[in-house]
Write an enzyme that holds these catalytic residues in place. Structure first.
Site, PDB file in Angstrom:
ATOM      1  N   GLY A   5       3.993  52.365 -19.087  1.00  0.00           N
ATOM      2  CA  GLY A   5       5.108  53.035 -19.719  1.00  0.00           C
ATOM      3  C   GLY A   5       4.699  54.021 -20.794  1.00  0.00           C
ATOM      4  O   GLY A   5       4.290  53.625 -21.878  1.00  0.00           O
ATOM      5  N   GLY A  51       0.679  56.197 -14.931  1.00  0.00           N
ATOM      6  CA  GLY A  51       1.353  56.660 -13.730  1.00  0.00           C
ATOM      7  C   GLY A  51       1.532  58.151 -13.695  1.00  0.00           C
ATOM      8  O   GLY A  51       0.663  58.900 -13.245  1.00  0.00           O
ATOM      9  N   CYS A  74      11.748  48.541 -10.015  1.00  0.00           N
ATOM     10  CA  CYS A  74      12.494  49.766  -9.714  1.00  0.00           C
ATOM     11  C   CYS A  74      13.994  49.536  -9.908  1.00  0.00           C
ATOM     12  O   CYS A  74      14.555  48.596  -9.346  1.00  0.00           O
ATOM     13  CB  CYS A  74      12.212  50.222  -8.291  1.00  0.00           C
TER      14      CYS A  74
END
Length: 261
Positions: free
Chosen positions: A130, A151, A18
């Site tokens: 990604g 995600g 992050c």
């Protein structure tokens, strides 16, 4: 890690990915990639405390450090602490000047870094992350790495996972239907009773259920309507499904309330 195990989780993951400045102030997230020995010490301590796997999610570099050697050395050092699963978001994390959202879009994807990590550390498990938007892209990535993390696409278009068991794992069975999801979530909503905040929270996270279908906009609009949520309560998902044109709205209409709907 101990609390996660006590709560029944199957795995605990240390976040080295992050880029948020707020996260950096707490000395975790992507800034930890500059301290691989510290991450290794964390892994050792966590593994001493629990029996469940301890895994690592990370970027391929930070700021202007874009050479492959950086992430290779990070993985090499951390893996010596005993972890064998690395989830690789194949972008750099820019710690200054970009928001977390921009960090998901501006630094270029370099998936070849993850492929090379697998070649250099064949005994380790690498999961790529990604901008993987569908199962076709996931299947393509599985030619090079051990796993794929989906995600935001899974959140925004959750139905893309409806046939993941069959396509990825060869586990053929009758897929769940959207109607069944609504039925099960409606039963859950009944458990929160009159807690409107909880109902709104459930509705917010159901927005993607009809993505790609006719009526999706009406579905999202209804689930965002505070008046509809207050009026329908635990029945809001059925009501929204009807408003989207996928079931008989008369079943969910209060005939005594002419002003609603």
């Amino acid at each position: 890690a101990k609390l996660a195990q006590d709560w029944g989780y199957d795995e605990v993951n240390i976040n080295c990915g992050c880029p948020s400045e707020r996260v950096q102030k707490g000395s975790f997230g992507a800034c930890l990639m500059s301290e691989p020995a510290l991450v290794a010490d964390c892994i050792k301590a966590m593994r001493d405390a629990v029996d469940i796997p301890v895994t690592v999610k990370h970027r391929i570099g930070i700021d202007k450090i874009e050479n492959y050697d950086f992430v290779r050395d990070f993985v090499g050092t951390v893996s010596e602490a005993g972890t064998n699963v690395f989830i690789v978001h194949t972008r750099n994390a820019w710690l200054k000047g970009l928001s977390p959202k921009e960090n998901r879009e501006i630094p270029p994807l370099k998936r070849e870094f993850a492929y090379q990590l697998k070649k250099d550390f064949p005994e380790l498990i690498f999961v790529i992350n990604g901008v993987i938007q569908d199962l076709g892209q996931a299947e393509e990535q599985l030619k090079f790495v051990d796993g794929v993390m989906v995600g935001r696409a899974a959140y925004n278009t959750p139905w893309l996972l409806s046939d993941v068991d069959d396509r990825i794992y060869g586990d053929s069975h009758e897929p769940i239907t959207r109607e069944k999801v609504i039925e099960v979530m409606t039963e859950y909503l009944k458990t929160v009773g009159s807690d409107q905040r909880a109902v709104r929270a459930v509705c917010r996270h159901m927005h993607g259920l009809l993505t790609g279908l006719a009526g999706a906009k009406a579905w999202r609009r209804t689930l965002s309507d505070s008046a509809a949520i207050e009026h329908e309560g635990s029945n809001i998902l059925n009501y929204a499904y009807a408003k989207a044109g996928w079931s008989d709205i008369e079943r969910y209409w209060d005939a005594d309330d002419d002003n609603f709907g």
